[in-house]
Structures are given as C-alpha cells and as structure tokens.
Design a protein around this motif. Structure first.
Motif, mmCIF file in Angstrom:
data_model
loop_
_atom_site.group_PDB
_atom_site.id
_atom_site.type_symbol
_atom_site.label_atom_id
_atom_site.label_comp_id
_atom_site.label_asym_id
_atom_site.label_seq_id
_atom_site.Cartn_x
_atom_site.Cartn_y
_atom_site.Cartn_z
ATOM 1 N N LYS A 81 54.392 -6.628 -37.217
ATOM 2 C CA LYS A 81 52.436 -6.462 -37.419
ATOM 3 C C LYS A 81 53.065 -8.004 -39.143
ATOM 4 C CE LYS A 81 50.377 -2.700 -41.064
ATOM 5 N NZ LYS A 81 50.476 -1.176 -40.463
ATOM 6 N N CYS A 82 51.750 -7.819 -39.390
ATOM 7 C CA CYS A 82 51.371 -9.103 -40.617
ATOM 8 C C CYS A 82 51.371 -8.531 -41.816
ATOM 9 C CB CYS A 82 50.477 -10.200 -40.099
ATOM 10 S SG CYS A 82 50.362 -11.254 -40.829
ATOM 11 N N LYS A 83 52.468 -8.802 -42.434
ATOM 12 C CA LYS A 83 52.791 -8.345 -43.985
ATOM 13 C C LYS A 83 51.368 -8.848 -44.267
ATOM 14 C CE LYS A 83 57.585 -7.826 -44.358
ATOM 15 N NZ LYS A 83 58.297 -7.812 -45.110
ATOM 16 N N GLU A 84 50.767 -10.027 -44.269
ATOM 17 C CA GLU A 84 49.298 -10.518 -44.881
ATOM 18 C C GLU A 84 47.788 -9.448 -44.992
ATOM 19 O OE1 GLU A 84 50.427 -13.372 -47.048
ATOM 20 O OE2 GLU A 84 51.885 -13.640 -46.396
ATOM 21 N N CYS A 85 47.958 -9.560 -43.445
ATOM 22 C CA CYS A 85 46.499 -9.454 -42.888
ATOM 23 C C CYS A 85 46.673 -7.967 -41.855
ATOM 24 C CB CYS A 85 45.832 -9.882 -41.878
ATOM 25 S SG CYS A 85 46.555 -10.330 -40.674
ATOM 26 N N GLY A 86 47.548 -7.426 -41.755
ATOM 27 C CA GLY A 86 47.956 -6.145 -40.859
ATOM 28 C C GLY A 86 48.366 -6.080 -39.383
ATOM 29 N N ASP A 95 54.581 -15.393 -35.769
ATOM 30 C CA ASP A 95 54.112 -15.839 -36.881
ATOM 31 C C ASP A 95 52.663 -15.326 -36.147
ATOM 32 O OD1 ASP A 95 55.975 -17.921 -37.672
ATOM 33 O OD2 ASP A 95 55.369 -18.737 -35.332
ATOM 34 N N CYS A 96 51.951 -15.322 -37.556
ATOM 35 C CA CYS A 96 50.572 -14.143 -37.484
ATOM 36 C C CYS A 96 50.022 -15.358 -37.462
ATOM 37 C CB CYS A 96 50.463 -13.595 -38.931
ATOM 38 S SG CYS A 96 48.404 -12.913 -38.392
ATOM 39 N N PRO A 97 48.769 -15.616 -36.102
ATOM 40 C CA PRO A 97 48.130 -16.950 -35.470
ATOM 41 C C PRO A 97 46.442 -16.617 -37.044
ATOM 42 C CG PRO A 97 47.781 -15.502 -33.865
ATOM 43 C CD PRO A 97 49.498 -14.855 -35.282
ATOM 44 N N LYS A 98 46.316 -15.745 -37.334
ATOM 45 C CA LYS A 98 45.082 -15.390 -38.308
ATOM 46 C C LYS A 98 45.712 -16.173 -39.658
ATOM 47 C CE LYS A 98 43.168 -11.505 -36.080
ATOM 48 N NZ LYS A 98 42.990 -9.964 -36.723
ATOM 49 N N CYS A 99 46.833 -15.887 -40.189
ATOM 50 C CA CYS A 99 47.146 -16.467 -42.093
ATOM 51 C C CYS A 99 47.878 -17.527 -41.184
ATOM 52 C CB CYS A 99 47.976 -15.366 -41.778
ATOM 53 S SG CYS A 99 47.301 -13.474 -42.558
ATOM 54 N N ARG A 100 48.788 -17.741 -40.749
ATOM 55 C CA ARG A 100 49.246 -19.191 -39.882
ATOM 56 C C ARG A 100 50.455 -18.873 -41.273
ATOM 57 N NH1 ARG A 100 45.326 -24.277 -39.254
ATOM 58 N NH2 ARG A 100 43.768 -23.072 -37.378
HETATM 59 ZN ZN LIG Z 1 48.329 -12.329 -40.390
#
Ligand SMILES: [Zn+2]
Length: 185
Positions: A81-86, A95-100
C-alpha cells in the motif's frame, strides 16, 4: 531464502534433460511419419511442432517483494500500500506508479471478497496442460482492489456474481508449491 537449500548449481542441465525426453518423442513421430505432426490428446486435431526451439523460462528477481513470499510461507497473502496516496496494489509492487516514489508499506489482505466475474479455462497453456480444466476469477476485496486468482469449486455452475469468496493459501498439486486461490464461503 539464500540458505543452502535454495542454491541450485545444476538446474540448466536438468531442464535440458527433461526437454530432450519430450523432443525424442517427436523425433520418433518424424521418423515414422515423415512430419513433425502429432494429434492433440484432447481434440485429436493435428498439431505441427515447429522444428525451431524457443525456450522461455522466466527468472524474476523478487528481492523487492520478498515479504509477499514470506507471507505465503506463513499462510497469509500480503501486498503493498502506498504510504503517500493510500493505493493498494495487487500483486504487490515496490513503487507507486501514481506518485512515482518508493514508499510502500506491507499489509495483510482481508481474506473475504465478492466474485465479480470468472471463466473456465479449457484451452490451457502448455505449462498447465497436465491439469484438468480450471476456473480463473476476479474477486473484489473489501480494501478496494481486485485479485485475479484460480477459484476452487467443483463446478462453475455453483458460481454467481456477487458471491462471497474466501482467499486461501496452501500447496497446489501436483507441483507442490505454495500459492493462493479462492473458494466460495
Ligand atoms: Zn501513491
């Protein structure tokens, strides 16, 4: 994971031997009939086995998602789970492809979801050709993401959209490796 048990020195030679056995069957057919054509065991349809060999066996580095495999060994399916965008990703991604960015946490997947759709696989890829027909489905999990997995049920006629499904972890025969699948609740 890098203990002595998992260090393989002779794997390529072993794979070559298996492949030789299968190819010698085809060689016999060519000698007897003059052509590399055999009958598909299921449909009886004539199949041409190309004389050129293209061997493809993936080796995938899994260090970044090692937690996923540790989870399976402990009977749990885990993901990132991305800690930036959830956003929750399945299968897990480093890696989160949305937040990069690379800022993920590992979460245990809540084991119950709802069946969205499914299909019965009766024309199987070569690597699964020894198995009976199987069902693959997409299940919506309560944490808001989907899982594509095999569905273990006697008959596809027992399935219905929206059915509650439970995520299971165990060894799958005949290969014996640990994997995950769904079963109706
Ligand atoms: Zn993210």
């Amino acid at each position: 994971m890098s203990d002595d048990k998992t260090i393989i020195k002779k794997l390529p030679e072993h794979i070559d031997r298996l492949s030789e056995e299968a190819l010698s069957l085809i060689d016999n057919i060519v000698r007897e009939t003059g052509l590399p054509i055999y009958q598909d065991p299921k449909t009886g349809a004539p199949m041409w086995l190309d004389v050129r060999e293209l061997r493809l066996r993936y080796v995938i580095p899994v260090k970044n998602i090692e937690e996923f495999f540790k989870g399976l060994r402990n009977g749990v399916v885990r993901t990132t789970k991305c800690k930036e965008c959830g956003t929750i990703y399945f299968p897990p991604q480093p890696d989160c492809p949305k937040c990069r960015v690379r800022n993920m946490e590992w979460i245990d997947i809540d084991g119950e979801g709802e069946l969205l759709t499914w299909t019965v696989i009766n024309v199987k890829p070569l690597s699964f050709s020894h198995l009976k027909d199987y069902i693959v489905g997409i299940v919506r999990m309560p944490q808001g993401f989907n899982i594509l997995a095999w569905i273990n049920v006697d008959s596809h006629e027992k399935l219905a959209p929206g059915m509650k499904m439970r995520l299971k972890v165990g060894r799958r025969d005949p290969e014996g490796y640990i994997t995950y699948w769904f079963e109706p609740i």
